[in-house]
Design a protein around this motif. Structure first.
Motif, PDB file in Angstrom:
ATOM      1  N   GLU A   1      37.021  31.224  40.433  1.00  0.00           N
ATOM      2  CA  GLU A   1      35.638  31.502  40.034  1.00  0.00           C
ATOM      3  C   GLU A   1      34.763  30.268  40.241  1.00  0.00           C
ATOM      4  O   GLU A   1      33.627  30.373  40.723  1.00  0.00           O
TER       5      GLU A   1
ATOM      6  N   ILE B   1      34.147  29.681  44.025  1.00  0.00           N
ATOM      7  CA  ILE B   1      33.207  30.652  44.600  1.00  0.00           C
ATOM      8  C   ILE B   1      31.770  30.220  44.332  1.00  0.00           C
ATOM      9  O   ILE B   1      30.894  30.390  45.169  1.00  0.00           O
ATOM     10  N   LYS B   2      31.538  29.596  43.180  1.00  0.00           N
ATOM     11  CA  LYS B   2      30.193  29.151  42.811  1.00  0.00           C
ATOM     12  C   LYS B   2      29.849  27.764  43.347  1.00  0.00           C
ATOM     13  O   LYS B   2      28.681  27.397  43.384  1.00  0.00           O
TER      14      LYS B   2
ATOM     15  N   LYS C   1      34.859  24.707  47.145  1.00  0.00           N
ATOM     16  CA  LYS C   1      35.436  25.738  48.022  1.00  0.00           C
ATOM     17  C   LYS C   1      35.872  25.130  49.344  1.00  0.00           C
ATOM     18  O   LYS C   1      36.990  25.363  49.811  1.00  0.00           O
TER      19      LYS C   1
ATOM     20  N   ARG D   1      36.214  36.042  51.282  1.00  0.00           N
ATOM     21  CA  ARG D   1      35.353  37.226  51.076  1.00  0.00           C
ATOM     22  C   ARG D   1      34.047  36.867  50.386  1.00  0.00           C
ATOM     23  O   ARG D   1      33.072  37.598  50.479  1.00  0.00           O
ATOM     24  N   SER D   2      34.044  35.728  49.669  1.00  0.00           N
ATOM     25  CA  SER D   2      32.841  35.351  48.924  1.00  0.00           C
ATOM     26  C   SER D   2      31.780  34.690  49.805  1.00  0.00           C
ATOM     27  O   SER D   2      30.732  34.329  49.334  1.00  0.00           O
ATOM     28  N   GLU D   3      32.066  34.529  51.091  1.00  0.00           N
ATOM     29  CA  GLU D   3      31.113  33.858  51.989  1.00  0.00           C
ATOM     30  C   GLU D   3      29.925  34.729  52.295  1.00  0.00           C
ATOM     31  O   GLU D   3      29.935  35.894  52.313  1.00  0.00           O
TER      32      GLU D   3
END
Length: 92
Positions: free
Chosen positions: A10, A13-14, A19, A90-92
């Protein structure tokens, strides 16, 4: 340890810089060790052994709860290391 891995995910991702530093571990000679070393550097107690066995233990417990077990887990359900990085990508 699953909880620590989720918290790190988490956070990563932020935080694009975090990352990126975690993704860079994938290119090391020993990517799993490099990832775990980075986790420990960041204050997360994630070891190679625990990381590699965590998913298997989770799946075994989940499958035992289904009519007494004996069910095959889908491929890669037990690979928390790969799932961690899939979520980052996937968070890109």
């Amino acid at each position: 340890m699953e909880e620590e891995l989720m918290k790190l995910q988490e956070r990563a991702i932020k935080d694009p810089e975090l990352k990126s530093s975690l993704l860079k571990t994938r290119t090391a000679d020993d990517p799993v060790r490099a990832f775990c070393d980075k986790c420990q550097e960041l204050g997360y107690n994630i070891t190679v052994y625990e990381l590699l066995t965590m998913g298997q233990s989770f799946c075994e417990a989940m499958l035992r709860s289904v009519n007494g077990g004996g069910v095959e887990a889908p491929d890669e359900w037990d690979d928390f290391y790969e799932m961690f990085f899939d979520a980052l990508k996937r968070s890109e």
